[in-house]
Scaffold this motif. Structure first.
Motif, PDB file in Angstrom:
ATOM      1  N   CYS A   1     -38.194  52.663   9.881  1.00  0.00           N
ATOM      2  CA  CYS A   1     -38.638  51.485  10.624  1.00  0.00           C
ATOM      3  C   CYS A   1     -38.355  51.675  12.112  1.00  0.00           C
ATOM      4  O   CYS A   1     -37.607  52.566  12.514  1.00  0.00           O
ATOM      5  CB  CYS A   1     -37.931  50.227  10.122  1.00  0.00           C
ATOM      6  SG  CYS A   1     -36.140  50.225  10.417  1.00  0.00           S
ATOM      7  N   ASN A   2     -38.961  50.821  12.914  1.00  0.00           N
ATOM      8  CA  ASN A   2     -38.632  50.678  14.331  1.00  0.00           C
ATOM      9  C   ASN A   2     -37.881  49.373  14.531  1.00  0.00           C
ATOM     10  O   ASN A   2     -37.835  48.510  13.644  1.00  0.00           O
ATOM     11  CB  ASN A   2     -39.902  50.681  15.189  1.00  0.00           C
ATOM     12  CG  ASN A   2     -40.585  52.034  15.220  1.00  0.00           C
ATOM     13  OD1 ASN A   2     -39.947  53.065  15.059  1.00  0.00           O
ATOM     14  ND2 ASN A   2     -41.891  52.033  15.439  1.00  0.00           N
ATOM     15  N   TYR A   3     -37.300  49.223  15.724  1.00  0.00           N
ATOM     16  CA  TYR A   3     -36.606  47.987  16.076  1.00  0.00           C
ATOM     17  C   TYR A   3     -37.083  47.521  17.449  1.00  0.00           C
ATOM     18  O   TYR A   3     -37.516  48.321  18.280  1.00  0.00           O
ATOM     19  CB  TYR A   3     -35.084  48.185  16.132  1.00  0.00           C
ATOM     20  CG  TYR A   3     -34.480  48.752  14.873  1.00  0.00           C
ATOM     21  CD1 TYR A   3     -34.031  47.928  13.851  1.00  0.00           C
ATOM     22  CD2 TYR A   3     -34.358  50.130  14.713  1.00  0.00           C
ATOM     23  CE1 TYR A   3     -33.479  48.458  12.697  1.00  0.00           C
ATOM     24  CE2 TYR A   3     -33.805  50.668  13.564  1.00  0.00           C
ATOM     25  CZ  TYR A   3     -33.367  49.829  12.566  1.00  0.00           C
ATOM     26  OH  TYR A   3     -32.832  50.361  11.421  1.00  0.00           O
ATOM     27  N   LYS A   4     -36.968  46.238  17.660  1.00  0.00           N
ATOM     28  CA  LYS A   4     -37.324  45.656  18.954  1.00  0.00           C
ATOM     29  C   LYS A   4     -36.343  46.137  20.026  1.00  0.00           C
ATOM     30  O   LYS A   4     -35.154  46.305  19.761  1.00  0.00           O
ATOM     31  CB  LYS A   4     -37.290  44.138  18.845  1.00  0.00           C
ATOM     32  CG  LYS A   4     -37.659  43.409  20.124  1.00  0.00           C
ATOM     33  CD  LYS A   4     -37.542  41.899  19.914  1.00  0.00           C
ATOM     34  CE  LYS A   4     -37.846  41.141  21.216  1.00  0.00           C
ATOM     35  NZ  LYS A   4     -37.707  39.674  21.025  1.00  0.00           N
ATOM     36  N   ASN A   5     -36.847  46.396  21.241  1.00  0.00           N
ATOM     37  CA  ASN A   5     -35.956  46.729  22.359  1.00  0.00           C
ATOM     38  C   ASN A   5     -35.055  45.538  22.673  1.00  0.00           C
ATOM     39  O   ASN A   5     -35.414  44.377  22.417  1.00  0.00           O
ATOM     40  CB  ASN A   5     -36.758  47.105  23.602  1.00  0.00           C
ATOM     41  CG  ASN A   5     -37.546  48.389  23.408  1.00  0.00           C
ATOM     42  OD1 ASN A   5     -37.293  49.159  22.483  1.00  0.00           O
ATOM     43  ND2 ASN A   5     -38.499  48.634  24.289  1.00  0.00           N
ATOM     44  N   GLY A   6     -33.878  45.831  23.245  1.00  0.00           N
ATOM     45  CA  GLY A   6     -32.960  44.748  23.568  1.00  0.00           C
ATOM     46  C   GLY A   6     -31.976  45.121  24.653  1.00  0.00           C
ATOM     47  O   GLY A   6     -31.849  46.290  25.033  1.00  0.00           O
ATOM     48  N   MET A   7     -31.279  44.120  25.165  1.00  0.00           N
ATOM     49  CA  MET A   7     -30.259  44.314  26.193  1.00  0.00           C
ATOM     50  C   MET A   7     -29.025  43.518  25.803  1.00  0.00           C
ATOM     51  O   MET A   7     -29.130  42.437  25.210  1.00  0.00           O
ATOM     52  CB  MET A   7     -30.767  43.848  27.567  1.00  0.00           C
ATOM     53  CG  MET A   7     -32.020  44.568  28.051  1.00  0.00           C
ATOM     54  SD  MET A   7     -32.690  43.871  29.575  1.00  0.00           S
ATOM     55  CE  MET A   7     -31.344  44.225  30.709  1.00  0.00           C
TER      56      MET A   7
END
Length: 239
Positions: A91-97
């Motif tokens: 899977c992929n994941y959403k970018n985040g900070m």
């Protein structure tokens, strides 16, 4: 004129139906195929650390699959197929900070995460029953065993500072790759269901795989299960 047109259309329809017919009972076929997968791990999350842990939910990842089927037409409208494929899941994941510390003076610091993905590689062995409901059109369902080959977690981190005016000062991005070979379950099982259509020995196949067993095991926590949609193209070689 109308009669000729009607006869021409009838002949064309008859020809197409004949081409779309499934193999005769008793036929054994070899079917190489390639596929495009859309895979995810719906119960998986990526946790970003800092002053506050922030989870990122899994998203679909586009992957590849290729292999070969052996198909046995044991009745006019039924066949059984055993396959062996190399398949990529994950899977992929959403970018985040995430903020690394509380505001101090005129700036804050943190870490940005991007290009996050879990990449899992398998040898899949599906066994399916195919029921033909129309010439060339088959419904299928079965069971699949996946043998784990390798896995890794990949992501890119970028450290940054932000001043009170909202201006960012990022550092050079750093790529990270962590092996998941010891985290992957050695074997997993799923149920593939779908349909296929065959025309002139070319087979277009669409399936959805429902994971039955976890594919990852981390610190004794029950891991996520594969969910995969695949669409493939194959060619039948009758023996």
């Amino acid at each position: 004129m109308k009669n000729r047109l009607f006869l021409s259309l009838a002949a064309l329809a008859t020809s197409a139906t004949a081409i779309a017919q499934q193999p005769e009972a008793g036929t054994i076929s070899i079917i190489p195929r390639v596929a495009l997968n859309m895979s995810t791990l719906p119960d998986d999350i990526f946790v970003m650390g800092g002053t506050t842990n922030i989870p990122l939910e899994a998203r679909y990842r586009t992957t590849f699959m290729g292999g070969v089927d052996v198909d046995y037409q044991f009745a006019p409208n039924f066949s059984a197929t055993l396959g062996a494929y190399y398949a990529q899941h994950g899977c992929n994941y959403k970018n985040g900070m995430v903020q690394n510390n509380a505001a101090s003076g005129t700036s804050t610091s943190g870490t940005g995460y991007s290009d996050l993905s879990t990449q899992l590689n398998y040898i899949n062995l599906p066994l399916t029953l195919n029921a033909y409901i129309a010439p060339g059109l088959a419904l299928k369902a079965g069971v699949q065993m996946g043998i784990a080959l390798s896995g890794k977690l990949k992501y890119t981190t970028t450290e940054y500072t932000k001043n009170n005016e909202g201006e960012f000062a990022p550092t050079q991005p750093e790529e990270t790759s962590q092996k998941l070979d010891n985290t992957m379950k050695s074997v997993c099982f799923s149920i593939p269901v779908g349909l296929s259509y065959e025309f002139a020995n070319v087979i277009i196949d669409a399936r959805y795989h429902f994971g039955l067993t976890p594919v990852l095991q981390i610190y004794g926590i029950k891991g996520p299960k594969n969910r995969v949609f695949s669409i493939s193209a194959g060619y039948r070689f009758a023996l």
